[in-house]
Enzyme design. Structure first.
Site, short mmCIF file in Angstrom:
data_model
loop_
_atom_site.label_atom_id
_atom_site.label_comp_id
_atom_site.label_asym_id
_atom_site.label_seq_id
_atom_site.Cartn_x
_atom_site.Cartn_y
_atom_site.Cartn_z
N LYS A 175 0.85 -1.19 0.00
CA LYS A 175 0.00 0.00 0.00
C LYS A 175 0.88 1.24 0.00
O LYS A 175 1.41 1.65 1.03
CB LYS A 175 -0.93 0.04 1.22
CG LYS A 175 -2.04 1.07 1.01
CD LYS A 175 -2.50 1.77 2.26
CE LYS A 175 -1.63 2.93 2.65
NZ LYS A 175 -1.65 4.09 1.76
N GLU A 251 9.92 1.60 10.58
CA GLU A 251 10.92 2.65 10.39
C GLU A 251 10.17 3.96 10.52
O GLU A 251 9.44 4.37 9.62
CB GLU A 251 11.60 2.49 9.02
CG GLU A 251 12.94 3.15 8.96
CD GLU A 251 12.87 4.54 8.39
OE1 GLU A 251 12.78 5.48 9.21
OE2 GLU A 251 12.87 4.67 7.17
N GLU A 382 10.06 16.25 14.20
CA GLU A 382 10.62 16.35 12.86
C GLU A 382 10.08 17.60 12.18
O GLU A 382 8.87 17.80 12.11
CB GLU A 382 10.18 15.14 12.03
CG GLU A 382 11.00 13.92 12.23
CD GLU A 382 10.57 12.81 11.29
OE1 GLU A 382 11.44 12.20 10.67
OE2 GLU A 382 9.36 12.54 11.17
#
Ligand code: ADP
Length: 478
Positions: A175, A251, A382
């Site tokens: 996906k 990850e 981030e």
């Protein structure tokens, strides 16, 4: 988009070796122009899972040489179509064409690497304490894999998961991000051309990631989920996988510090920080997120960095001179603006911000912030945008403490000539990867992955294939 091979532009899902159309479709937008570039089919997830399940046993019984030969053909086709693939990638993800081409080469390198690793899967024969007994360990494919990939590397994150899965003998339901499905579909087209058996690769395009995620994580015959994306979604998937006890590789996000000591070669440090910070307009999980600079060189370092930043050219990725493309969407621009505004309100100084004269597209100007502190949100999450932030330290101990003061533990970068210090930081930094006097840490050869909230599992390298293999012990009485 002028493609040499227009067949690469697919807009249907790929299930059981067939392109599957659907009445219900969603739009893919070019972030540099805000134009719709394709209407992509909403896929039938159950059909894709069934196809993978049906293909799994025979694929697991194929020989490693057969799988390696397929991977090498796929690798060649990806490289032969590099220019077209890069155009598709730039159109949907926005990154400059040269970076897109580099990503296609990087993506191809995983296929080549795992073609070779397919041939090296071995087991063990063990010593025994019981006469006549033989003890053996087999390594077998884990079974059907669900791979969920992000938009910031629409090609490389796909091949980094698919190539080891295929090398190990696992069928896959992929996906890709709903923001960048076209590159994944083009790669599937080439996998089909390379002769992948029907049902071994299924690509489900969907704008409803949450529903697809539930279907994939709850299905009893999916053995493993491999995911690259945000920490929040990674945690959700981990919870959802608990009921069927799936194997997982995650990850997730990073918050990479670049630690610059006074004894570093500053030209090297600035060049490496620029390359890492501004790659893909700052939208990579290993991008430098916090630049920690020793106080005594603060003025010199920030002057050099600012000079480098003001030379950056921002614009549509198809323009040859451009180094900074758009962010992925309007929400990303709003998020970066908010982080910068919050930091300035909390006392950071806006040392430089480029002036952009672009009417369309989700652009954010290259920016330098100084006097940043750990308490600011911009240091804690981030940034995912072209914003460099400088924070100062006065001792090595303080630098280490600042660097490790994060839930994330993906990458870090260290700039110093002191070998004792390099060793100390190599041992003490809480990360999965460390760049020392450089920032080029992404290659097929290296084990890519993090610790802490950045996830677990490794991709690439000789460790990468282990994520798709499971051990079976044979205790043979006589
Ligand atoms: P990013 O911040 O990089 O967009 P996301 O984690 O939102 O990261 O997206 C990474 C991938 O995860 C994409 O393919 C996205 O569609 C998918 N995704 C997002 N939400 C979910 C969810 N609830 N379940 C499964 N997949 C999801």
């Amino acid at each position: 988009m002028q493609l040499a091979n227009p067949e690469l532009l697919r807009t249907d899902s790929f299930i059981a070796g067939q392109w599957q159309s659907a009445d219900s479709r969603f739009s893919v937008i070019n972030p540099a122009t805000e134009q719709v570039i394709a209407q992509v089919a909403e896929a039938d997830v159950d059909a894709a899972i069934s196809a993978a399940v049906a293909a799994q046993r025979e694929f697991a019984n194929s020989t490693a040489s057969e799988r390696a030969a397929f991977l090498l053909r796929w690798h060649q086709l990806v490289l032969a179509n590099l220019t077209d693939l890069a155009q598709i990638l730039t159109a949907e993800a926005g990154k400059p064409l040269q970076e897109a081409q580099a990503e296609i080469r990087y993506a191809a390198s995983f296929i080549e690497w795992f073609a070779a690793e397919a041939l090296r899967v071995t087991g063990d024969v063990l010593a025994t304490s019981v006469k006549g007994q033989r003890l053996l360990n087999l390594k077998q494919p884990v079974g059907v894999v669900a791979a969920i990939t992000p938009w910031n590397f629409p090609a490389a994150m796909v091949t980094r998961k698919l190539a080891p899965a295929f090398a190990a003998g696992c069928a896959v339901v992929l996906k890709p991000s709903e923001l960048t499905p076209l590159t994944a579909l083009a790669l599937a087209y080439l996998a089909d051309q390379a002769g992948i058996p029907k049902g071994v690769l299924n690509v489900i395009t969907s704008s409803d990631a949450a529903t697809v995620g539930q279907a994939l994580t709850r299905h009893p015959q999916i053995a493993k989920v491999t995911f690259t994306g945000s920490t929040a979604v990674g945690k959700l998937l981990m919870r959802q996988c608990a009921d069927t006890v799936k194997r997982l590789s995650l990850e997730l996000g990073g918050n990479a510090p670049a630690i610059v000591f006074a004894d570093a070669d500053l030209a090297v440090a600035v060049q490496a920080v620029m390359a890492s910070k501004f790659r893909n307009a700052g939208q990579t999980c290993v991008c430098v997120n916090r630049i920690l600079v020793e106080e005594s060189i603060a003025a010199e370092f920030s002057a050099l960095l600012q000079k480098a930043i003001l030379h950056l050219v921002t614009g549509p990725g198809v323009t040859p001179s451009v180094q900074i493309g758009p962010l992925i969407n309007a929400a990303a621009v709003a998020k970066v603006s908010q982080l910068v505004n919050d930091a300035v309100a909390a006392g950071a100084s806006l040392s430089y911000q480029a002036e952009l004269a672009l009417e369309l597209g989700y652009f954010y100007p290259p920016t330098l912030l100084e006097n940043v502190t750990s308490a600011m949100r911009i240091s804690q999450q981030e940034i995912f945008g072209p914003v460099a932030t400088i924070q100062l330290f006065s001792t090595a101990e303080e630098a280490l403490q600042l660097a490790n003061d994060s839930q994330s533990g993906l990458a870090a970068y260290l700039f110093t000539k002191d070998t004792q210090r390099i060793w100390h930081f190599s041992e003490q930094l809480q990360v999965g990867m460390l760049g020392i006097n450089g920032s080029a840490i992404s290659q097929a050869h290296i084990p890519f992955g993090g610790i802490k909230s950045s996830g677990f599992g490794r991709e690439g390298s000789s460790y990468g294939i282990e994520e798709y293999l499971q051990l079976k012990h044979l205790c043979w009485a006589n």
